[in-house]
Design a protein around this motif. Structure first.
Motif, PDB file in Angstrom:
ATOM      1  N   TYR A  37      -7.861   8.836  32.328  1.00 24.05           N
ATOM      2  CA  TYR A  37      -8.866   8.542  33.153  1.00 24.05           C
ATOM      3  C   TYR A  37      -9.304   7.017  33.136  1.00 24.05           C
ATOM      4  O   TYR A  37      -9.393   6.272  34.067  1.00 24.05           O
ATOM      5  CB  TYR A  37     -10.103   9.381  33.280  1.00 24.05           C
ATOM      6  N   ALA A  38      -9.603   6.809  31.813  1.00 24.38           N
ATOM      7  CA  ALA A  38      -9.999   5.360  31.579  1.00 24.38           C
ATOM      8  C   ALA A  38      -9.005   4.416  31.578  1.00 24.38           C
ATOM      9  O   ALA A  38      -9.286   3.226  32.360  1.00 24.38           O
ATOM     10  CB  ALA A  38     -10.267   5.387  30.120  1.00 24.38           C
ATOM     11  N   GLN A  39      -7.894   4.742  31.405  1.00 23.59           N
ATOM     12  CA  GLN A  39      -6.706   3.660  31.691  1.00 23.59           C
ATOM     13  C   GLN A  39      -6.397   3.522  33.154  1.00 23.59           C
ATOM     14  O   GLN A  39      -6.361   2.381  33.644  1.00 23.59           O
ATOM     15  CB  GLN A  39      -5.528   4.373  31.121  1.00 23.59           C
ATOM     16  N   LEU A  40      -6.373   4.600  33.867  1.00 21.92           N
ATOM     17  CA  LEU A  40      -6.111   4.393  35.532  1.00 21.92           C
ATOM     18  C   LEU A  40      -7.292   3.828  35.998  1.00 21.92           C
ATOM     19  O   LEU A  40      -7.190   2.857  36.960  1.00 21.92           O
ATOM     20  CB  LEU A  40      -5.979   5.787  35.916  1.00 21.92           C
ATOM     21  N   ARG A  41      -8.424   4.007  35.557  1.00 15.30           N
ATOM     22  CA  ARG A  41      -9.590   3.502  36.326  1.00 15.30           C
ATOM     23  C   ARG A  41      -9.871   1.843  35.923  1.00 15.30           C
ATOM     24  O   ARG A  41     -10.111   1.021  37.047  1.00 15.30           O
ATOM     25  CB  ARG A  41     -11.144   3.996  35.774  1.00 15.30           C
ATOM     26  N   ASP A  46      -9.077  -3.767  37.596  1.00 20.78           N
ATOM     27  CA  ASP A  46      -8.501  -5.095  37.262  1.00 20.78           C
ATOM     28  C   ASP A  46      -7.655  -5.460  38.598  1.00 20.78           C
ATOM     29  O   ASP A  46      -6.919  -6.400  38.166  1.00 20.78           O
ATOM     30  CB  ASP A  46      -7.865  -5.087  35.793  1.00 20.78           C
ATOM     31  N   MET A  47      -7.352  -4.648  39.454  1.00 20.33           N
ATOM     32  CA  MET A  47      -6.541  -4.747  40.507  1.00 20.33           C
ATOM     33  C   MET A  47      -4.976  -4.754  40.119  1.00 20.33           C
ATOM     34  O   MET A  47      -4.233  -5.670  40.538  1.00 20.33           O
ATOM     35  CB  MET A  47      -6.918  -5.851  41.174  1.00 20.33           C
ATOM     36  N   ARG A  48      -4.647  -4.233  38.944  1.00 21.67           N
ATOM     37  CA  ARG A  48      -3.302  -3.982  38.541  1.00 21.67           C
ATOM     38  C   ARG A  48      -2.628  -3.084  39.589  1.00 21.67           C
ATOM     39  O   ARG A  48      -1.486  -2.807  40.115  1.00 21.67           O
ATOM     40  CB  ARG A  48      -3.009  -3.713  37.117  1.00 21.67           C
ATOM     41  N   LEU A  49      -3.653  -1.559  39.826  1.00 28.64           N
ATOM     42  CA  LEU A  49      -3.494  -0.891  40.946  1.00 28.64           C
ATOM     43  C   LEU A  49      -4.072  -1.290  42.249  1.00 28.64           C
ATOM     44  O   LEU A  49      -5.318  -1.394  41.973  1.00 28.64           O
ATOM     45  CB  LEU A  49      -3.820   0.421  40.538  1.00 28.64           C
ATOM     46  N   LEU A  50      -3.380  -1.491  43.221  1.00 33.21           N
ATOM     47  CA  LEU A  50      -4.103  -2.025  44.365  1.00 33.21           C
ATOM     48  C   LEU A  50      -4.336  -0.967  45.665  1.00 33.21           C
ATOM     49  O   LEU A  50      -3.672   0.121  45.341  1.00 33.21           O
ATOM     50  CB  LEU A  50      -3.283  -3.152  44.914  1.00 33.21           C
ATOM     51  N   GLY A  90       1.659  16.760  44.258  1.00 28.73           N
ATOM     52  CA  GLY A  90       1.274  15.997  43.231  1.00 28.73           C
ATOM     53  C   GLY A  90       1.391  14.458  43.456  1.00 28.73           C
ATOM     54  O   GLY A  90       1.207  13.793  42.473  1.00 28.73           O
ATOM     55  N   GLY A  91       1.116  14.123  44.692  1.00 31.82           N
ATOM     56  CA  GLY A  91       1.134  12.665  44.910  1.00 31.82           C
ATOM     57  C   GLY A  91      -0.218  12.136  45.087  1.00 31.82           C
ATOM     58  O   GLY A  91      -1.111  12.984  45.690  1.00 31.82           O
ATOM     59  N   TRP A  92      -0.347  10.929  44.689  1.00 29.92           N
ATOM     60  CA  TRP A  92      -1.866  10.238  45.020  1.00 29.92           C
ATOM     61  C   TRP A  92      -1.657   9.123  45.407  1.00 29.92           C
ATOM     62  O   TRP A  92      -0.699   8.217  45.272  1.00 29.92           O
ATOM     63  CB  TRP A  92      -2.522  10.523  43.616  1.00 29.92           C
ATOM     64  N   GLU A  93      -2.861   8.488  45.993  1.00 28.99           N
ATOM     65  CA  GLU A  93      -2.874   7.238  46.540  1.00 28.99           C
ATOM     66  C   GLU A  93      -4.190   6.455  46.179  1.00 28.99           C
ATOM     67  O   GLU A  93      -5.406   7.222  46.205  1.00 28.99           O
ATOM     68  CB  GLU A  93      -2.646   7.091  48.146  1.00 28.99           C
ATOM     69  N   VAL A  94      -4.117   5.173  45.760  1.00 32.64           N
ATOM     70  CA  VAL A  94      -5.334   4.450  45.609  1.00 32.64           C
ATOM     71  C   VAL A  94      -6.155   4.170  47.035  1.00 32.64           C
ATOM     72  O   VAL A  94      -5.345   3.793  47.716  1.00 32.64           O
ATOM     73  CB  VAL A  94      -5.255   3.091  44.799  1.00 32.64           C
ATOM     74  N   VAL A 256       3.780   3.161  38.881  1.00 35.75           N
ATOM     75  CA  VAL A 256       3.810   3.174  40.451  1.00 35.75           C
ATOM     76  C   VAL A 256       4.773   3.374  40.815  1.00 35.75           C
ATOM     77  O   VAL A 256       5.737   2.550  40.731  1.00 35.75           O
ATOM     78  CB  VAL A 256       2.875   1.676  40.866  1.00 35.75           C
ATOM     79  N   SER A 257       5.038   4.360  41.909  1.00 33.26           N
ATOM     80  CA  SER A 257       6.272   4.443  42.633  1.00 33.26           C
ATOM     81  C   SER A 257       6.384   3.634  44.019  1.00 33.26           C
ATOM     82  O   SER A 257       7.383   3.140  44.116  1.00 33.26           O
ATOM     83  CB  SER A 257       6.327   6.150  42.897  1.00 33.26           C
ATOM     84  N   VAL A 258       5.185   3.515  44.535  1.00 32.14           N
ATOM     85  CA  VAL A 258       5.384   2.721  46.059  1.00 32.14           C
ATOM     86  C   VAL A 258       4.194   1.823  46.032  1.00 32.14           C
ATOM     87  O   VAL A 258       3.253   2.362  45.835  1.00 32.14           O
ATOM     88  CB  VAL A 258       5.318   3.800  47.148  1.00 32.14           C
ATOM     89  N   ARG A 259       4.533   0.667  46.240  1.00 32.67           N
ATOM     90  CA  ARG A 259       3.331  -0.502  46.599  1.00 32.67           C
ATOM     91  C   ARG A 259       3.455  -0.760  48.041  1.00 32.67           C
ATOM     92  O   ARG A 259       4.329  -1.199  48.536  1.00 32.67           O
ATOM     93  CB  ARG A 259       3.598  -1.667  45.541  1.00 32.67           C
TER      94      ARG A 259
END
Length: 264
Positions: A37-41, A46-50, A90-94, A256-259
């Motif tokens: 949780y802490a790493q993904l958050r 930090d906008m590495r995950l957009l 099991g798929g998720w999206e930011v 990240v599978s799809v940006r």
């Protein structure tokens, strides 16, 4: 929230790649879900995950060398935070940035905080709380915190302390949840904006009004402070999202599978 250091128990657990029995124990005591949780958050903050990035439980589990159980628990927490949304298999999206939602949250924030300072002026604020805040914010320019993330944390403490000091526990808990939801954009002002010195000056003025029992002045200053912050983070958020999409330096994390490219 800071990412857990590599020497923390959760990080050590991941590094050691525990067997199924060991992982079950870690899942029960919360270490692995908390670590993931802490790493993904932090990657989201930090906008590495957009916004729009798609991830799967399987890919995250492989990346962190854990099973899908702690991953699913971590993602469900992020969904409760309003940062992730799940879909099929099991798929998720930011979650895409919703400026209307953030506008609503800032409106709610303004209502709570202006009410809190009015109540503090009317009933008399706890002098120990005010003294602690003044020791942080009513200081010379050279004594001010220059590190953006640390200043952002101090800013949250300032606002949460005033709301708690007003004495309404339900309101304070609601405000804590609200603070958590706007953190992703609010902290940008301290990382990329030019708000540091103005924040110190505005906080000091608010504290002076509360100490003087000037409810009207404190409410006006708090409202202007929040409105200014909201306008600034809107502008910075748009700029950062466009920059993050455009620059080659924002390579997504390995899981990240799809940006997805979105317009804002």
């Amino acid at each position: 929230m800071k990412s857990l250091a590599a020497s923390s128990p959760a990080a050590d657990a991941v590094a050691l790649a525990p067997d199924a029995e060991g992982e079950d124990a870690l899942v029960r005591n919360g270490s692995l879900p908390e670590y993931v949780y802490a790493q993904l958050r932090q990657d989201i903050f930090d906008m590495r995950l957009l916004p729009g990035d798609q991830i799967t439980e399987t890919e995250i589990a492989a990346h962190f060398k854990v099973s899908r159980t702690p991953v699913r628990q971590a993602l469900q927490r992020l969904q409760n935070d309003g940062l992730m949304q799940g879909y099929v298999r099991g798929g998720w999206e930011v979650v895409p940035i919703d400026f209307k939602r953030f506008s609503d949250l800032y409106e709610m924030r303004k209502l709570i905080e202006t009410h809190a300072v009015r109540r503090l002026c009317a009933q008399g604020a706890d002098q120990s709380v005010l003294a602690g805040l003044r020791a942080t914010w009513c200081v010379a320019a050279e004594a001010r915190e220059q590190d953006g993330p640390k200043a952002a944390q101090l800013d949250e403490v300032f606002h949460q302390s005033l709301v708690r000091a007003a004495g309404n526990q339900e309101m304070a808990e609601s405000f804590d949840r609200l603070t958590d939801r706007i953190r992703i954009v609010r902290r940008l002002d301290f990382l990329y904006g030019d708000c540091l010195h103005s924040t110190y000056e505005e906080h000091a003025a608010i504290l002076d009004s509360i100490a003087a029992g000037d409810a009207e002045g404190a409410m006006r200053l708090m409202g202007e402070h929040i409105d200014g912050s909201h306008a600034e983070v809107n502008q910075i958020t748009l700029h950062r999202l466009h920059s993050a999409r455009a620059t080659a330096t924002t390579k997504p994390p390995a899981y990240v599978s799809v940006r997805v490219r979105r317009s804002f």
